[in-house]
Design an enzyme around this catalytic site. Structure first.
Site, PDB file in Angstrom:
ATOM      1  CD  GLU A 262     -29.221 -13.859   7.344  1.00 32.01           C
ATOM      2  OE1 GLU A 262     -28.339 -14.211   6.546  1.00 32.01           O
ATOM      3  OE2 GLU A 262     -28.976 -13.196   8.359  1.00 32.01           O
TER       4      GLU A 262
ATOM      5  CD  GLU B  80     -23.410 -14.950  10.469  1.00 29.01           C
ATOM      6  OE1 GLU B  80     -22.236 -14.587  10.364  1.00 29.01           O
ATOM      7  OE2 GLU B  80     -24.241 -14.813   9.556  1.00 29.01           O
TER       8      GLU B  80
END
Ligand code: G3I
Length: 366
Positions: free
Chosen positions: A279, A171
Site C-alpha cells: 500500500e 493490522e
C-alpha cells in the site's frame, strides 16, 4: 495434381490477419495512453518477471474512478495487478450477517480479468472497514466463527481465478506490537485462533493463493516488525499456511522510508515467505496548494528507495501503490494538511515519482 481453390492462399490470409491484429493493437494502445504519462512502451511492459506493479482501485459501494475513462485506461496500460481499496471489506461485502453484496468487488475483478491483470484480495480480517451490525455488539466465538468461515470460504473461492495474493489478516498488531484484542472484533471474540483459522480456511478454498499478513509501521526492522517475525515463526511451526508478509508504507516525503526496508523484507523471505509492498504512498505537507519541485523530487526518491528494496529481494512478489492519481487519493481527507501522495496529479500528469519508478522497473531485479 491438386486443383487450386480460387481466392487468396492460406499464408496470405494468415499474414493479413496478423497485420490487422497488429494495427488494432497499436491503435488501441495509442487510444489508451492518457496525456503526459511517459509513453513509448506501456509501463506494465517494463515490469520485471516475478514481481507485480499494482495499484489500489478507488471505490466503496460505488466508484467515481471506474466511471472515469482516463483512470480506467491508465490502469490498463500501467499496472500488472490491482487491489480493491475498499470493495472487499466487510462494510461493503456484508450488508448483514446472512448475505453478501459482491457487486463492487466483482467490478474490480472484472476489470482485472479484462486487462489480464492479477488481483490482491484485501482484506479478510481487519479491525477497520467493518459494518455496524458486526462492531455494534460483542460476540461469542461460537456465534462469530461460522460467519467468518463462510465469509473467508465464499470470497476466496469466488475470486480464485484472479486473486493471486490475499491480505488475510490486516493490522492485527497495535502500535505497541500487541495483538488487537479489543479493537478487532474477530480477535475479541476468538483470540489469535481466528487468525490461524482464517489462513486455514483460505488455503482450503484456494490452495494456490498466496496468503499474507500485512501491517503499517513495519517497513523497517523495529519492535513491531520483530513481533511479526516472532508471530510468523510460531504460525509456521504450527503448520498454519502463511505464505507472505506485506509492508504497507504510508510514508511522508520528509521522513522518507527507514534504511532497513530491504533487510526487513529479506529476513521474512529467509523464513521461506513471499514479501510485498502492499500500500505505498508518499504524502507531502501542503502549506500551499501545489508542492514544490524539491518536495516532488524528494517524494520520487522515497518511492524509488522502496521499489529498490523490493527489487533487491528475490521473494518480493508485488509492489503496490495505494492509488496512482491525486484525483482519487484517500490522503487529503484522512490526513488533513497533507496531499499530493500519488504518482500523478489530479490531471494525470506524471510526477517525478512515476518517472523514477519506470526507470527502476526498466533496470529490473538487482
Ligand atoms: O462507499 C461509501 C459511500 O457510499 C458514502 O457515501 C461515503 C460517505 O462517507 O463513504 C463511502 O465509504 C468510504 C470508503 O472509504 C470509500 O470512499 C468510507 O466511509 C471510508 O471510511 C473509506 O475509507 C477507506 C479506509 O481504508 C477505511 O476503510 C479508505 O478509502 C482507504 O484508502 C483506507 O485504506 C486502508 C487500508 O484498507 C488498510 N491500510 C490503511 C489504509 C489507509 O487507511
Amino acid at each position: 495434381m491438386t486443383a487450386r481453390r480460387p481466392g487468396r492462399s492460406p499464408r496470405f490470409l494468415a499474414g493479413l490477419a496478423v497485420g490487422l491484429v497488429a494495427v488494432a493493437t497499436a491503435l488501441s494502445a495509442c487510444a489508451a495512453v492518457p496525456p503526459n504519462v511517459p509513453t513509448g512502451d506501456r509501463i506494465r511492459d517494463t515490469v520485471p518477471t516475478g514481481v507485480d506493479f499494482g495499484t489500489a482501485i478507488e471505490g466503496g459501494r460505488t466508484s467515481r474512478a471506474l466511471d472515469d475513462p482516463t483512470y480506467v485506461s491508465t490502469v490498463a496500460t500501467t499496472f500488472t495487478s490491482v487491489t480493491p481499496e475498499n470493495q472487499m471489506k466487510w462494510s461493503i461485502v456484508r450488508p448483514d450477517a446472512a448475505s453478501f453484496d459482491f457487486a463492487p468487488a466483482d467490478q474490480v475483478a472484472d476489470l482485472a480479468r479484462r486487462n489480464g491483470q492479477r488481483m490482491r484480495g484485501h482484506t479478510l480480517l481487519w479491525h477497520g472497514g467493518n459494518p455496524s451490525w458486526l462492531t455494534g455488539r460483542s460476540w461469542e466465538c461460537s456465534e462469530l466463527r461460522p460467519i467468518v468461515k463462510q465469509h473467508v470460504t465464499t470470497l476466496v473461492s469466488r475470486y480464485a481465478d484472479v486473486v493471486r495474493e490475499w491480505d488475510v489478516a490486516n493490522e492485527i498488531l497495535d502500535g505497541g506490537a500487541n495483538l488487537r484484542t479489543s479493537e478487532n472484533p474477530f480477535i475479541a471474540a476468538c483470540g489469535i485462533d481466528i487468525v490461524k483459522d482464517a489462513f486455514r480456511w483460505a488455503h482450503e478454498a484456494d490452495p494456490k493463493a498466496r496468503l499474507f499478513l500485512t501491517d503499517y509501521d513495519v517497513e523497517g526492522v523495529n519492535p513491531k516488525s520483530d513481533a511479526y517475525l516472532a508471530l510468523v515463526k510460531d504460525l509456521l511451526a504450527e503448520g498454519v499456511p502463511v505464505h507472505g508478509f506485506g509492508i504497507q508504507a504510508h510514508l511522508d516525503n520528509r521522513e522518507g522510508a527507514p534504511g532497513s526496508v530491504q533487510a526487513n523484507l529479506q529476513r521474512f523471505a529467509d523464513l521461506g515467505l513471499d514479501v510485498a509492498v502492499t500500500e505505498l504512498d508518499v504524502k507531502v505537507p501542503l502549506p500551499m496548494a501545489i508542492p514544490s519541485q524539491a518536495s516532488l523530487r524528494r517524494q520520487a526518491d522515497v518511492y524509488g528507495s522502496v521499489l529498490d528494496a523490493c527489487l533487491r529481494v528475490s521473494r518480493c512478489t508485488s509492489f503496490t501503490v495505494w492509488g496512482f492519481t491525486d484525483r482519487y487519493s484517500w490522503v487529503p481527507e484522512y490526513r488533513p494538511g497533507y496531499g499530493s501522495a500519488t504518482l500523478m496529479t489530479a490531471e494525470y500528469e506524471a510526477k517525478p515519482a512515476l518517472n523514477t519508478i519506470v526507470d527502476r522497473l526498466k533496470q529490473g531485479r538487482r
